[in-house]
Design a protein around this motif. Structure first.
Motif, PDB file in Angstrom:
ATOM      1  N   GLY A   1       0.822  -1.200   0.000  1.00 29.96           N
ATOM      2  CA  GLY A   1       0.000   0.000   0.000  1.00 29.96           C
ATOM      3  C   GLY A   1       0.852   1.244   0.000  1.00 29.96           C
ATOM      4  N   SER A   2       0.201   2.382   0.122  1.00 30.38           N
ATOM      5  CA  SER A   2       0.933   3.649   0.126  1.00 30.38           C
ATOM      6  C   SER A   2       1.791   3.798   1.369  1.00 30.38           C
ATOM      7  N   HIS A   3       1.524   2.980   2.421  1.00 33.71           N
ATOM      8  CA  HIS A   3       2.304   3.030   3.657  1.00 33.71           C
ATOM      9  C   HIS A   3       3.021   1.716   3.915  1.00 33.71           C
ATOM     10  N   GLY A   4       3.633   1.142   2.882  1.00 32.84           N
ATOM     11  CA  GLY A   4       4.463  -0.031   3.104  1.00 32.84           C
ATOM     12  C   GLY A   4       3.791  -1.328   2.732  1.00 32.84           C
ATOM     13  N   ASP A   5       4.275  -2.422   3.320  1.00 30.22           N
ATOM     14  CA  ASP A   5       3.774  -3.752   2.988  1.00 30.22           C
ATOM     15  C   ASP A   5       3.679  -4.607   4.243  1.00 30.22           C
ATOM     16  N   THR A   6       3.084  -5.793   4.077  1.00 31.81           N
ATOM     17  CA  THR A   6       2.886  -6.707   5.204  1.00 31.81           C
ATOM     18  C   THR A   6       4.000  -7.723   5.358  1.00 31.81           C
ATOM     19  N   GLY A   7       4.922  -7.776   4.381  1.00 32.77           N
ATOM     20  CA  GLY A   7       5.849  -8.892   4.355  1.00 32.77           C
ATOM     21  C   GLY A   7       5.124 -10.132   3.849  1.00 32.77           C
TER      22      GLY A   7
ATOM     23  N   SER B   1      -1.640  -0.191   9.460  1.00 35.01           N
ATOM     24  CA  SER B   1      -2.367   0.280   8.280  1.00 35.01           C
ATOM     25  C   SER B   1      -1.436   0.543   7.098  1.00 35.01           C
ATOM     26  N   LEU B   2      -1.838   0.027   5.948  1.00 38.23           N
ATOM     27  CA  LEU B   2      -1.058   0.186   4.718  1.00 38.23           C
ATOM     28  C   LEU B   2      -1.505   1.391   3.911  1.00 38.23           C
ATOM     29  N   GLY B   3      -2.488   2.134   4.399  1.00 40.35           N
ATOM     30  CA  GLY B   3      -3.027   3.247   3.621  1.00 40.35           C
ATOM     31  C   GLY B   3      -3.827   2.721   2.442  1.00 40.35           C
TER      32      GLY B   3
ATOM     33  N   ASP C   1      -8.498 -17.185  -9.582  1.00 37.61           N
ATOM     34  CA  ASP C   1      -9.430 -16.270 -10.235  1.00 37.61           C
ATOM     35  C   ASP C   1      -9.167 -14.835  -9.778  1.00 37.61           C
ATOM     36  N   LYS C   2      -9.330 -14.562  -8.487  1.00 29.11           N
ATOM     37  CA  LYS C   2      -9.128 -13.203  -7.970  1.00 29.11           C
ATOM     38  C   LYS C   2      -8.965 -13.250  -6.461  1.00 29.11           C
ATOM     39  N   ILE C   3      -8.486 -12.143  -5.907  1.00 25.30           N
ATOM     40  CA  ILE C   3      -8.389 -11.953  -4.457  1.00 25.30           C
ATOM     41  C   ILE C   3      -9.033 -10.613  -4.130  1.00 25.30           C
ATOM     42  N   ILE C   4      -9.916 -10.609  -3.131  1.00 26.93           N
ATOM     43  CA  ILE C   4     -10.593  -9.392  -2.687  1.00 26.93           C
ATOM     44  C   ILE C   4     -10.127  -9.080  -1.265  1.00 26.93           C
ATOM     45  N   VAL C   5      -9.790  -7.829  -1.005  1.00 24.49           N
ATOM     46  CA  VAL C   5      -9.274  -7.408   0.298  1.00 24.49           C
ATOM     47  C   VAL C   5     -10.133  -6.276   0.847  1.00 24.49           C
ATOM     48  N   LYS C   6     -10.532  -6.404   2.119  1.00 22.01           N
ATOM     49  CA  LYS C   6     -11.274  -5.346   2.816  1.00 22.01           C
ATOM     50  C   LYS C   6     -10.565  -5.039   4.126  1.00 22.01           C
ATOM     51  N   GLU C   7     -10.682  -3.773   4.571  1.00 22.55           N
ATOM     52  CA  GLU C   7     -10.047  -3.376   5.828  1.00 22.55           C
ATOM     53  C   GLU C   7     -10.791  -3.895   7.047  1.00 22.55           C
ATOM     54  N   SER C   8     -12.101  -4.135   6.902  1.00 31.89           N
ATOM     55  CA  SER C   8     -12.896  -4.662   8.009  1.00 31.89           C
ATOM     56  C   SER C   8     -14.186  -5.231   7.456  1.00 31.89           C
TER      57      SER C   8
ATOM     58  N   GLU D   1      -2.385  -0.987  -3.082  1.00 33.48           N
ATOM     59  CA  GLU D   1      -1.922  -0.793  -4.456  1.00 33.48           C
ATOM     60  C   GLU D   1      -1.808  -2.108  -5.214  1.00 33.48           C
ATOM     61  N   LYS D   2      -1.104  -3.073  -4.628  1.00 38.42           N
ATOM     62  CA  LYS D   2      -0.885  -4.335  -5.340  1.00 38.42           C
ATOM     63  C   LYS D   2      -0.679  -5.460  -4.338  1.00 38.42           C
ATOM     64  N   ILE D   3      -0.683  -6.691  -4.842  1.00 38.05           N
ATOM     65  CA  ILE D   3      -0.359  -7.855  -4.036  1.00 38.05           C
ATOM     66  C   ILE D   3       0.642  -8.701  -4.807  1.00 38.05           C
ATOM     67  N   VAL D   4       1.374  -9.526  -4.075  1.00 40.05           N
ATOM     68  CA  VAL D   4       2.214 -10.551  -4.694  1.00 40.05           C
ATOM     69  C   VAL D   4       1.796 -11.886  -4.098  1.00 40.05           C
ATOM     70  N   VAL D   5       1.383 -12.815  -4.970  1.00 42.53           N
ATOM     71  CA  VAL D   5       0.960 -14.152  -4.552  1.00 42.53           C
ATOM     72  C   VAL D   5       2.059 -15.130  -4.926  1.00 42.53           C
ATOM     73  N   PHE D   6       2.365 -16.050  -4.009  1.00 41.49           N
ATOM     74  CA  PHE D   6       3.479 -16.980  -4.216  1.00 41.49           C
ATOM     75  C   PHE D   6       3.072 -18.354  -3.711  1.00 41.49           C
ATOM     76  N   ILE D   7       3.402 -19.417  -4.474  1.00 41.58           N
ATOM     77  CA  ILE D   7       3.240 -20.780  -3.971  1.00 41.58           C
ATOM     78  C   ILE D   7       4.612 -21.439  -3.924  1.00 41.58           C
TER      79      ILE D   7
END
Length: 683
Positions: A470-476, A515-517, A538-545, A520-526
């Protein structure tokens, strides 16, 4: 307690009593706690006969008669309360006492009732204390009723009838809403010879009401503080030192219907540090999850004023001393490999190893790290690799000190990093806390992973990892293993049995992070290159709450981990997202979360408050129009209970006629529809 009298020739010292009853059916007996006998109502000497057994043919040993021998009155105390002669009459109002010991506390013990607690009284009460261990403090107060204007409490004394120990508590203070500090609750510690007395703090509580529409309230707000040594009991935040109007939008001050952003607690007005409790939620039975009571975990500790080190950050060269404290308790330590990631405004330093061996319970370990020129630190992340037989780790706190600028940051954790305890997560992010800066909130991101149903081999058995940016970094990089329960009744066992990432399936996860603000993007890895483990995402949906109005959609519609034409295996995907409003349910059986607004049927209760200054009221006929996304209402007349539009018009016509006749109105004849300072209610 029942009191009886038995008249008999003097028996001398009592040796025993026999007590029984004549009911011979199960359930007709009773549980007898004790029998207390005095030779006269005002006699000092008492005999105690402890029973603590049933007298019932259906309970215990089925006996309905028992022989009791005299013993010591364990747990029996005499409570002596002295009320000052300047106190007000209690008008049958009650007081209460709570006693705290090393092993627990009592429930509130009610005392009072006519004619007790009257001015100048010395009242005695017989009370029984639970097994609280060695007593260290008491709390006493009275019920908050208008009939009792105030209680001037002189002193309290506790006398142990068994050991004859006496604890004295000199108060000599008012407990009144109009005197002293306007509080009606007092606490005092036990004073013991040869022991340091616990200090009494006047905690300063600052509540920051959020900058939300309708976030303010005039409801009563209660607060209970919890610490290593007990709690404060529930206290009404009655008197605001900074504002006449409490809990107004976007202000700092010491409920239902209020959006609480942050609560700050200081041990005194001169405290150098303050405790930060971040809520960022409604206390309202009509908003989001409709809760009016919340338990708020300590976010951290920060200085009240900026330190010289904070002002002089340019001296930092990225060299930090790190102290990590592990909680005390069984299996609180870990043998897993532990890492810390440090995020600054300019850059980040990830996965810095901390331990080179076992971390033991209650241990404090020092490390030295270099994070480089990453700018002002705004968060850290702790994690471990979940190796070893007992990998779980219970972290107490992390303290970081810049070796050059001497800036110090304290991160309070008090959480397990474990796959099978608490939040079932081995990652923990903590925001940096600095004076005068709003802390970045912790978010529990809801992740919905949609596996495609366009191919029979769309499923995967590989481990899936996700990084949010996000605009404020990433989750690792986080492994998607913690499933979000779809219903509260879902058991952990059922969640563990569920196979993840199957064809046409939607799997839900939680990722807690600072909070990531704006996402912006995600990186998916297996983590598998086997063709059988390839995955059609297919897709990934993300919500803050759960109650978010917007969500981010990351469309993939492609394989991950499948061998390509050129023989390469794409084991990860970078996907950019699109922000969209949360859509309505797609099926009749699917219902959205009840946020208190979306499911409204248009029936509202309205409170309308008039300003307090003179001449702010009105006699005018009043209307209201309400605007929404789909339009607005017609003018709605604001009618008091039992009033009609016709009566309102007639009243206004009478006033107009008097004005036209130039008759000077007597103020007593003018009926204000909205009086200054009044609050009117309408449906």
């Amino acid at each position: 307690m029942d009191i009886f009298e038995i008249e008999a020739v003097h028996l001398g010292d009592l040796k025993k009593v026999i007590v029984g009853h004549d009911m011979i059916r199960a359930g007709q007996g009773w549980s007898l706690d004790k029998v207390i006998i005095k030779e006269a109502e005002d006699a000092d000497k008492e005999w105690y006969f402890q029973c603590k057994k049933w007298l019932d043919v259906g309970e215990d040993d089925q006996e309905i008669e028992r022989e009791l021998l005299p013993g010591k009155p364990e747990g029996e105390w005499k409570l002596v309360i002295t009320t000052h002669e300047d106190s007000f009459l209690p008008s049958e109002a009650l007081a209460y006492l709570v006693v705290y010991g090393e092993d627990g506390k009592t429930e509130p013990i009610a005392v009072g009732g006519e004619p007790a607690l009257e001015p100048g009284n010395l009242d005695e009460f017989d009370i029984t204390l639970d097994n609280v261990g060695e007593i260290y403090k008491i709390r006493i107060g009275h019920i908050d009723e208008d009939e009792w204007e105030g209680w001037y409490l002189e002193d309290v004394e506790l006398r142990d009838k068994c050991s004859e120990a006496v604890f004295a508590f000199p108060f000599n203070r008012w407990m009144a809403r109009t005197k002293d500090d306007f509080d009606i609750v007092r606490e005092l510690p036990v004073t013991k010879e040869g022991q340091d007395q616990l200090p009494v703090f006047k905690y300063q509580v600052l509540v920051h009401t959020g900058d939300r529409w309708a976030a303010n309230t005039d409801a009563k707000l209660f607060l209970t503080l919890y610490g290593e040594r007990g709690d404060s009991g529930e206290r009404l935040l009655f008197y605001s030192k900074d504002h006449n109007e409490k809990f107004q939008k976007d202000q700092y001050i010491s409920g239902a219907g209020v959006f609480v952003d942050t609560i700050l607690v200081r041990e005194s007005e001169d405290s150098e540090n303050e405790y930060v409790f971040q809520c960022v939620q409604w206390l309202d039975d009509h908003m989001e999850d409709r809760q009016t009571k919340r338990q708020i975990k300590l976010l951290g500790v920060r200085p009240v004023q900026k330190t010289e080190a904070e002002e002089d950050k340019h001296k930092s060269k990225g060299n930090w001393k790190v102290l990590v404290k592990t909680c005390d308790g069984e299996n609180a330590g870990t043998e897993s490999n532990v890492f810390i990631s440090v995020y600054g405004k300019d850059n980040k330093k990830e996965l810095i190893p901390l331990n080179n061996g076992e971390i033991r319970p209650a241990e404090e370990k020092d490390f030295e790290i270099n994070v480089g020129e990453i700018g002002e630190i705004y968060k850290i992340r702790l994690e471990h690799d979940n190796t070893s037989e007992e990998p779980a780790w219970h972290v107490n706190k992390v303290i970081m000190e810049d070796k050059d600028s001497k800036e110090k940051l304290t991160f309070i954790c008090n959480s397990w990093l474990s796959r099978d305890k608490e939040n079932c997560d081995i990652y923990k992010e903590l925001p940096a806390l600095r004076s005068g800066q709003d802390p970045r909130p912790l978010k529990s991101y809801i992740i919905e992973v949609h596996t495609s149903d366009d191919d029979d081999d769309a499923s995967t058995g590989a481990n899936v990892f996700l990084t949010l940016f996000g605009s404020h970094g990433d989750t690792g990089k986080r492994q998607l293993i913690k499933v979000k329960p779809e219903r509260k009744s879902d058991s952990d066992e059922n969640q563990e049995e569920k196979k993840l990432f199957q064809k046409g399936q939607v799997d839900s996860f939680l990722i807690e992070a600072v909070s990531l603000g704006e996402l912006e993007k995600i990186v998916v890895f297996i983590d598998s290159g086997e063709p059988d483990n390839a995955w059609l995402l297919d897709k990934i949906i993300v919500k803050e709450s759960e109650f978010s109005k917007v969500q981010w959609q990351f469309a993939c519609q492609d394989w991950i981990g499948k061998i390509q034409v050129d023989g390469m295996v794409m084991s990860d995907r970078e996907i950019w997202g699109v922000e969209r409003p949360v859509s309505a349910p797609e099926t009749e059986n699917e219902t959205p979360p009840d946020d208190g607004e979306s499911n409204s049927q248009g029936k509202w209760h309205v409170w309308m408050r008039t300003g307090k200054d003179d001449k702010m009221g009105t006699t005018a006929k009043t209307y209201m129009m309400v605007y929404g996304q789909n339009g607005c209402t017609d003018p709605i007349p604001l009618l008091k209970e039992g009033e009609s539009v016709k009566e309102q018009d007639e009243e206004e016509n009478k006033l107009d006629e008097k004005k036209q006749e130039n008759i000077k109105e007597d103020k007593k004849d003018v009926v204000l529809r909205f009086e200054s300072g009044s609050t009117e209610e309408f449906d």
